[in-house]
Design an enzyme around this catalytic site. Sequence first.
Site, PDB file in Angstrom:
ATOM      1  N   LYS A 158       0.841  -1.208   0.000  1.00 43.88           N
ATOM      2  CA  LYS A 158       0.000   0.000   0.000  1.00 43.88           C
ATOM      3  C   LYS A 158       0.880   1.264   0.000  1.00 43.88           C
ATOM      4  O   LYS A 158       0.663   2.170  -0.802  1.00 43.88           O
ATOM      5  CB  LYS A 158      -0.925   0.025   1.232  1.00 43.88           C
ATOM      6  N   ARG A 204      -9.306   0.588   8.836  1.00 41.54           N
ATOM      7  CA  ARG A 204      -8.837  -0.753   9.175  1.00 41.54           C
ATOM      8  C   ARG A 204      -9.857  -1.528   9.992  1.00 41.54           C
ATOM      9  O   ARG A 204      -9.601  -2.680  10.354  1.00 41.54           O
ATOM     10  CB  ARG A 204      -7.541  -0.646   9.987  1.00 41.54           C
ATOM     11  N   ARG A 214      12.164  -5.954   4.942  1.00 39.89           N
ATOM     12  CA  ARG A 214      12.173  -4.522   5.252  1.00 39.89           C
ATOM     13  C   ARG A 214      12.720  -4.294   6.664  1.00 39.89           C
ATOM     14  O   ARG A 214      13.415  -3.318   6.911  1.00 39.89           O
ATOM     15  CB  ARG A 214      10.758  -3.948   5.127  1.00 39.89           C
ATOM     16  N   ARG A 254      12.015  -0.595  12.029  1.00 44.20           N
ATOM     17  CA  ARG A 254      10.653  -0.709  12.575  1.00 44.20           C
ATOM     18  C   ARG A 254      10.555  -1.957  13.434  1.00 44.20           C
ATOM     19  O   ARG A 254      10.704  -3.076  12.926  1.00 44.20           O
ATOM     20  CB  ARG A 254       9.623  -0.782  11.432  1.00 44.20           C
ATOM     21  N   ARG A 312       0.111  -9.246  13.372  1.00 42.93           N
ATOM     22  CA  ARG A 312      -0.458  -8.186  12.522  1.00 42.93           C
ATOM     23  C   ARG A 312      -1.354  -8.794  11.440  1.00 42.93           C
ATOM     24  O   ARG A 312      -2.408  -8.253  11.122  1.00 42.93           O
ATOM     25  CB  ARG A 312       0.667  -7.383  11.869  1.00 42.93           C
TER      26      ARG A 312
HETATM   27  P1  B4P Z   1       4.520  -1.506   2.125  1.00 41.94           P
HETATM   28  O1  B4P Z   1       3.965  -0.937   0.872  1.00 41.94           O
HETATM   29  O2  B4P Z   1       5.362  -0.585   2.894  1.00 41.94           O
HETATM   30  O3  B4P Z   1       3.459  -2.096   3.148  1.00 41.94           O
HETATM   31  P2  B4P Z   1       2.154  -1.483   3.751  1.00 41.94           P
HETATM   32  O4  B4P Z   1       1.108  -2.424   3.307  1.00 41.94           O
HETATM   33  O5  B4P Z   1       1.959  -0.053   3.335  1.00 41.94           O
HETATM   34  O6  B4P Z   1       2.443  -1.295   5.321  1.00 41.94           O
HETATM   35  P3  B4P Z   1       1.969  -1.817   6.754  1.00 41.94           P
HETATM   36  O7  B4P Z   1       0.582  -2.339   6.696  1.00 41.94           O
HETATM   37  O8  B4P Z   1       3.043  -2.690   7.249  1.00 41.94           O
HETATM   38  O9  B4P Z   1       2.022  -0.640   7.786  1.00 41.94           O
HETATM   39  P4  B4P Z   1       1.181   0.547   8.368  1.00 41.94           P
HETATM   40  O10 B4P Z   1       2.203   1.593   8.410  1.00 41.94           O
HETATM   41  O11 B4P Z   1      -0.081   0.853   7.623  1.00 41.94           O
HETATM   42  O12 B4P Z   1       5.313  -2.775   1.687  1.00 41.94           O
HETATM   43  C1  B4P Z   1       5.997  -3.608   2.584  1.00 41.94           C
HETATM   44  C2  B4P Z   1       7.290  -4.136   1.954  1.00 41.94           C
HETATM   45  O13 B4P Z   1       7.027  -4.857   0.759  1.00 41.94           O
HETATM   46  C3  B4P Z   1       8.256  -3.023   1.575  1.00 41.94           C
HETATM   47  O14 B4P Z   1       9.537  -3.377   1.999  1.00 41.94           O
HETATM   48  C4  B4P Z   1       8.193  -2.960   0.056  1.00 41.94           C
HETATM   49  O15 B4P Z   1       9.426  -2.584  -0.537  1.00 41.94           O
HETATM   50  C5  B4P Z   1       7.836  -4.395  -0.305  1.00 41.94           C
HETATM   51  N1  B4P Z   1       7.056  -4.455  -1.544  1.00 41.94           N
HETATM   52  C6  B4P Z   1       6.057  -3.611  -1.914  1.00 41.94           C
HETATM   53  N2  B4P Z   1       5.556  -3.968  -3.124  1.00 41.94           N
HETATM   54  C7  B4P Z   1       6.249  -5.088  -3.521  1.00 41.94           C
HETATM   55  C8  B4P Z   1       6.186  -5.938  -4.670  1.00 41.94           C
HETATM   56  N3  B4P Z   1       5.323  -5.721  -5.692  1.00 41.94           N
HETATM   57  N4  B4P Z   1       7.020  -7.013  -4.727  1.00 41.94           N
HETATM   58  C9  B4P Z   1       7.903  -7.242  -3.722  1.00 41.94           C
HETATM   59  N5  B4P Z   1       8.029  -6.466  -2.608  1.00 41.94           N
HETATM   60  C10 B4P Z   1       7.204  -5.393  -2.510  1.00 41.94           C
HETATM   61  O16 B4P Z   1       0.725   0.100   9.862  1.00 41.94           O
HETATM   62  C11 B4P Z   1       1.612  -0.108  10.950  1.00 41.94           C
HETATM   63  C12 B4P Z   1       0.845  -0.202  12.289  1.00 41.94           C
HETATM   64  O17 B4P Z   1       0.205   1.071  12.583  1.00 41.94           O
HETATM   65  C13 B4P Z   1      -0.297  -1.193  12.385  1.00 41.94           C
HETATM   66  O18 B4P Z   1       0.150  -2.500  12.718  1.00 41.94           O
HETATM   67  C14 B4P Z   1      -1.157  -0.569  13.535  1.00 41.94           C
HETATM   68  O19 B4P Z   1      -0.632  -0.839  14.810  1.00 41.94           O
HETATM   69  C15 B4P Z   1      -1.032   0.912  13.295  1.00 41.94           C
HETATM   70  N6  B4P Z   1      -2.136   1.437  12.462  1.00 41.94           N
HETATM   71  C16 B4P Z   1      -1.980   2.016  11.227  1.00 41.94           C
HETATM   72  N7  B4P Z   1      -3.168   2.399  10.728  1.00 41.94           N
HETATM   73  C17 B4P Z   1      -4.107   2.044  11.655  1.00 41.94           C
HETATM   74  C18 B4P Z   1      -5.527   2.157  11.715  1.00 41.94           C
HETATM   75  N8  B4P Z   1      -6.214   2.706  10.704  1.00 41.94           N
HETATM   76  N9  B4P Z   1      -6.191   1.679  12.801  1.00 41.94           N
HETATM   77  C19 B4P Z   1      -5.522   1.137  13.828  1.00 41.94           C
HETATM   78  N10 B4P Z   1      -4.169   0.988  13.840  1.00 41.94           N
HETATM   79  C20 B4P Z   1      -3.456   1.443  12.777  1.00 41.94           C
END
Ligand code: B4P
Length: 190
Positions: free
Chosen positions: A14, A89, A128, A134, A146
Amino acid sequence: MLNLVLFGPPGAGKGTQSQKLIEKYGLIHLSTGDLLRIEKDNGTPLGLEAKKLMDDGKLVPDEVVIGIISNKLDANLNAKGFIFDGFPRTVAQAEALDTLLESKKTPITVMIALQVPDDELERRLLLRGKDSGRPDDANPEVIRKRIKEYNDKTAPVAGFYKTQNKYNSINGIGSVNEIFDAIGGIIASY
Ligand code: B4P
């Protein structure tokens, strides 16, 4: 206005896709994860409350993240649109977002869900975690927690947008550009 909910489990890509989408469409990026990490890094009372939960792989309370999003919407009244990344979420967050957007007369346009199997999520997050600093990416147990939180509390949000005919699903496996093209195709159809 284009208001896009980018949806998927932790590590689905995302944040990665959001960076490309804001460049192409000039949207404001609202990542609750990033906003919470800023609060954490600044040691604010909210950040201290969130830290324990985030580091343990749990969701932060709905009212906290809804308050953060509400402030950000108010601060960007003239935006061309928003990417909601990692929000909503829970179904309660999705309902609150609809109410907030209703008062601004700018509803969600589309939700796009990235589908990635659990073993690939774990692989990406651990990778990552090697250099992101992190704590929630460093420990396989926390990553599994998670993913479980996602399955229990976040996956039902898809049903919320299905009933509004806004749900679209794409394969989150492939190159970043292939996935970006698939997202662009869906946006073009709206
Ligand atoms: P990202 O793109 O960074 O992953 P994400 O889905 O955005 O992040 P995440 O869900 O972990 O965290 P968030 O900050 O929202 O990709 C991950 C990895 O994959 C990267 O290293 C990237 O390079 C790699 N990648 C991407 N695309 C790829 C591809 N096509 N092929 C291969 N590799 C690839 O949340 C963190 C915490 O915050 C939660 O656990 C919760 O505690 C809190 N939180 C956030 N929002 C909340 C909400 N709305 N309600 C309650 N708690 C919340």
